[in-house]
Design a protein around this motif. Structure first.
Motif, PDB file in Angstrom:
ATOM      1  N   UNK A  17     -27.948  34.931 -13.430  1.00 51.13           N
ATOM      2  CA  UNK A  17     -29.367  34.616 -13.681  1.00 51.13           C
ATOM      3  C   UNK A  17     -30.304  35.418 -12.792  1.00 51.13           C
ATOM      4  N   UNK A  18     -29.757  35.989 -11.724  1.00 48.34           N
ATOM      5  CA  UNK A  18     -30.606  36.813 -10.856  1.00 48.34           C
ATOM      6  C   UNK A  18     -31.008  38.113 -11.550  1.00 48.34           C
ATOM      7  N   UNK A  19     -30.206  38.543 -12.517  1.00 50.83           N
ATOM      8  CA  UNK A  19     -30.533  39.783 -13.230  1.00 50.83           C
ATOM      9  C   UNK A  19     -31.678  39.516 -14.206  1.00 50.83           C
ATOM     10  N   UNK A  20     -32.506  40.544 -14.441  1.00 50.79           N
ATOM     11  CA  UNK A  20     -33.608  40.362 -15.393  1.00 50.79           C
ATOM     12  C   UNK A  20     -33.037  40.206 -16.800  1.00 50.79           C
ATOM     13  N   UNK A  21     -33.809  39.524 -17.645  1.00 46.36           N
ATOM     14  CA  UNK A  21     -33.281  39.247 -18.984  1.00 46.36           C
ATOM     15  C   UNK A  21     -33.084  40.525 -19.797  1.00 46.36           C
ATOM     16  N   UNK A  22     -33.921  41.564 -19.533  1.00 46.62           N
ATOM     17  CA  UNK A  22     -33.728  42.800 -20.287  1.00 46.62           C
ATOM     18  C   UNK A  22     -32.438  43.507 -19.846  1.00 46.62           C
ATOM     19  N   UNK A  23     -31.922  43.118 -18.701  1.00 40.67           N
ATOM     20  CA  UNK A  23     -30.624  43.665 -18.273  1.00 40.67           C
ATOM     21  C   UNK A  23     -29.485  42.873 -18.906  1.00 40.67           C
ATOM     22  N   UNK A  24     -29.649  41.551 -18.912  1.00 42.25           N
ATOM     23  CA  UNK A  24     -28.538  40.734 -19.440  1.00 42.25           C
ATOM     24  C   UNK A  24     -28.315  40.933 -20.935  1.00 42.25           C
ATOM     25  N   UNK A  46     -25.241  29.246 -10.529  1.00 39.32           N
ATOM     26  CA  UNK A  46     -25.370  27.966  -9.863  1.00 39.32           C
ATOM     27  C   UNK A  46     -26.570  27.252 -10.464  1.00 39.32           C
ATOM     28  N   UNK A  47     -26.322  26.246 -11.322  1.00 37.94           N
ATOM     29  CA  UNK A  47     -27.444  25.595 -11.986  1.00 37.94           C
ATOM     30  C   UNK A  47     -28.301  24.794 -11.020  1.00 37.94           C
ATOM     31  N   UNK A  48     -27.759  24.510  -9.820  1.00 39.10           N
ATOM     32  CA  UNK A  48     -28.436  23.609  -8.881  1.00 39.10           C
ATOM     33  C   UNK A  48     -29.815  24.060  -8.473  1.00 39.10           C
ATOM     34  N   UNK A  49     -29.957  25.319  -8.114  1.00 41.47           N
ATOM     35  CA  UNK A  49     -31.256  25.715  -7.575  1.00 41.47           C
ATOM     36  C   UNK A  49     -31.930  26.808  -8.396  1.00 41.47           C
ATOM     37  N   UNK A  50     -31.639  26.841  -9.695  1.00 44.68           N
ATOM     38  CA  UNK A  50     -32.342  27.812 -10.528  1.00 44.68           C
ATOM     39  C   UNK A  50     -33.669  27.219 -10.984  1.00 44.68           C
ATOM     40  N   UNK A  76     -36.762  27.163 -13.761  1.00 43.56           N
ATOM     41  CA  UNK A  76     -36.717  27.283 -15.215  1.00 43.56           C
ATOM     42  C   UNK A  76     -36.827  28.746 -15.630  1.00 43.56           C
ATOM     43  N   UNK A  77     -37.665  29.491 -14.875  1.00 48.26           N
ATOM     44  CA  UNK A  77     -37.889  30.905 -15.194  1.00 48.26           C
ATOM     45  C   UNK A  77     -36.586  31.683 -15.117  1.00 48.26           C
ATOM     46  N   UNK A  78     -35.730  31.255 -14.165  1.00 48.77           N
ATOM     47  CA  UNK A  78     -34.508  32.023 -13.942  1.00 48.77           C
ATOM     48  C   UNK A  78     -33.313  31.478 -14.710  1.00 48.77           C
ATOM     49  N   UNK A  79     -33.556  30.550 -15.605  1.00 48.87           N
ATOM     50  CA  UNK A  79     -32.429  30.001 -16.344  1.00 48.87           C
ATOM     51  C   UNK A  79     -31.912  31.040 -17.328  1.00 48.87           C
ATOM     52  N   UNK A  80     -30.688  30.826 -17.797  1.00 50.53           N
ATOM     53  CA  UNK A  80     -30.132  31.756 -18.779  1.00 50.53           C
ATOM     54  C   UNK A  80     -30.808  31.557 -20.125  1.00 50.53           C
ATOM     55  N   UNK A  81     -31.068  32.672 -20.811  1.00 52.41           N
ATOM     56  CA  UNK A  81     -31.601  32.561 -22.177  1.00 52.41           C
ATOM     57  C   UNK A  81     -30.597  31.810 -23.047  1.00 52.41           C
ATOM     58  N   UNK A  82     -31.102  31.015 -23.977  1.00 51.88           N
ATOM     59  CA  UNK A  82     -30.184  30.278 -24.849  1.00 51.88           C
ATOM     60  C   UNK A  82     -29.249  31.230 -25.589  1.00 51.88           C
TER      61      UNK A  82
END
Ligand SMILES: Nc1ncnc2c1ncn2[C@@H]1O[C@H](COP(=O)(O)OP(=O)(O)OP(=O)(O)O)[C@@H](O)[C@H]1O
Ligand SMILES: [Mg+2]
Length: 299
Positions: free
Chosen positions: A132-139, A174-178, A180-186
Motif C-alpha cells: 500500500x505504500x506504493x502509489x496506485x499508478x505503480x500497483x 498491515x491493515x492496522x495503521x493504513x 483510507x487514502x492508502x488502502x488497497x484499491x478494490x
C-alpha cells in the motif's frame, strides 16, 4: 535523496550484474534460499499456501508488523524450491522500479529487467512488502499478472512477457495503521487470496523468541506477557503493540547481559512511542512484569 527503494534497487542491480551471483543458466541463482529458514507455524498456513501455489494464486498476507509474514514467505520459497525476490514498496517507487528500464552502459543503452520482470520471466516468487505504500499508478502494473492473463506488458520495451509457469506474486500489508487514502484499491485487492497473520499464541511466541535469542523460555514467556499488555493499548495511545520482532531485539540485548529494564526501554518503550505519557505507561508495564528498576542497570 537516496531512498530505501534506491538502495534496494541498487543492490538488486548489483546482484544482477554480478556474474558470481547469477548466470545465464539460472538468472535467479542469487535469489535461491539454500538453507531452511526457521519458521514456527501457528495454524495451517503452510498447507494453505501450498494449495494456493498449486494454482499459482496471487496471495495477500495481512497482519501487524513483525509478526512473521516475511519469514513465512522465505520459508515457503525454500520449501517450494523457488527463488524469492523481495521488494520493500514506498511512495517513491515507480513502475520502472518494478518492471525495468533502459540504462546506459559501455555498449550503449540496454534494457535491464526490474525485479518483478525477472521473477515473471524466470519463475520466481515476487514478494512486494508493504504494497500500500506504493502509489496506485505503480500497483496497477500487477493487474494483468494477477488475473487469468498472467502477462506483464513492458510498454517502454514494446514487449509482452507471459509469466513463467512457476511465477507467483505475493504482497503484504498491515491493515492496522493504513489510512483510507492508502488502502488497497478494490480492483487490486480482489485479485488476491488472503492469509491473515497475527502474533502467535503465547507459548509459540515465547518459543520463537527463545529460539532466536537463546534466552530462557521463562524469560521469553515474561516478555510475551509484557507484549500482550502493550498490544491491549492498541488505539489507546499506540498504533501497534510490541511485535515478536521487538521481543527478539529485547532478548538479544538480554543475552548480551543488558538488564531487563534497559532492554525493554530500548527495544519496546522508546521504540513504540515518542509521547512521554505513553512512555511512562509502558515503563510502568515493564515494572509490573519485571519488578521495580534498581540502580544496577546491567548484569
Ligand atoms: N512464526 C515465526 N517463526 C519464526 N520466526 C518468527 C515467526 N514470527 C516472527 N518471527 C521472528 O520475528 C521476526 C520478524 O518477523 P518478520 O520480519 O517476518 O515480520 P513481518 O510480519 O514481515 O513484519 P513487517 O510487516 O514489519 O515486514 C523474524 O525475523 C523472526 O525472527
Ligand atoms: Mg516483512
Amino acid at each position: 535523496m537516496v531512498t530505501f527503494m534506491d538502495i534496494h534497487t541498487n543492490s538488486f542491480m548489483q546482484k544482477m550484474q554480478n556474474p558470481a551471483n547469477s548466470s545465464d543458466a539460472d538468472p535467479l541463482a542469487a535469489y535461491r534460499i539454500e538453507q531452511q529458514p526457521y519458521y514456527q507455524p501457528w495454524g495451517n498456513e503452510i498447507a494453505l499456501y501450498h494449495h494456493a501455489y498449486q494454482s499459482r494464486l496471487p496471495l495477500l498476507l495481512k497482519g501487524p508488523t513483525g509478526c512473521g509474514k516475511t519469514r513465512f514467505v522465505e520459508y515457503m520459497a525454500w520449501m517450494l524450491k523457488r527463488p524469492l525476490i523481495t521488494l520493500a514498496c514506498n511512495e517513491d517507487m515507480t513502475a520502472s522500479d518494478l518492471v525495468g528500464r533502459y540504462l546506459l552502459d559501455a555498449g550503449g543503452t540496454a534494457w535491464h529487467d526490474g525485479p518483478l520482470t525477472l521473477a515473471v520471466r524466470h519463475g520466481g516468487i515476487c514478494y512486494l512488502d508493504e504494497v500500500v505504500e506504493a502509489r496506485q499508478d505503480t500497483t496497477v502494473v500487477i493487474h494483468p499478472l494477477t488475473d487469468a492473463r498472467r502477462i506483464l506488458p513492458l510498454d517502454k520495451k514494446g514487449e509482452l512477457v507471459h509469466a513463467h509457469p512457476d511465477f507467483q506474486l505475493v504482497i503484504s500489508y498491515n491493515p492496522g495503521y493504513q489510512s483510507h487514502v492508502k488502502d488497497l484499491k478494490t480492483s487490486t485487492r480482489q485479485r488476491f487470496a488472503a492469509l491473515e497473520f497475527d502474533y502467535p499464541l503465547p507459548e509459540l511466541e515465547a518459543g520463537i523468541v527463545t529460539r532466536e535469542t537463546d534466552i530462557s523460555h521463562a524469560l521469553a514467556r515474561q516478555l510475551v506477557s509484557l507484549a500482550q499488555s502493550t498490544r491491549a493499548l492498541k488505539n489507546r495511545g499506540l498504533d501497534e503493540g510490541a511485535s515478536t520482532r521487538m521481543l527478539i531485539y529485547a532478548g538479544l540485548l538480554l543475552r548480551e547481559g543488558v538488564s531487563v529494564h534497559d532492554s525493554c526501554e530500548m527495544t519496546i518503550t522508546r521504540a513504540l512511542t515518542d509521547d512521554p505519557d505513553t512512555a511512562l505507561a509502558l515503563s510502568q508495564l515493564v515494572e509490573a512484569h519485571f519488578g521495580p528498576r534498581t540502580l544496577t542497570t546491567s548484569a
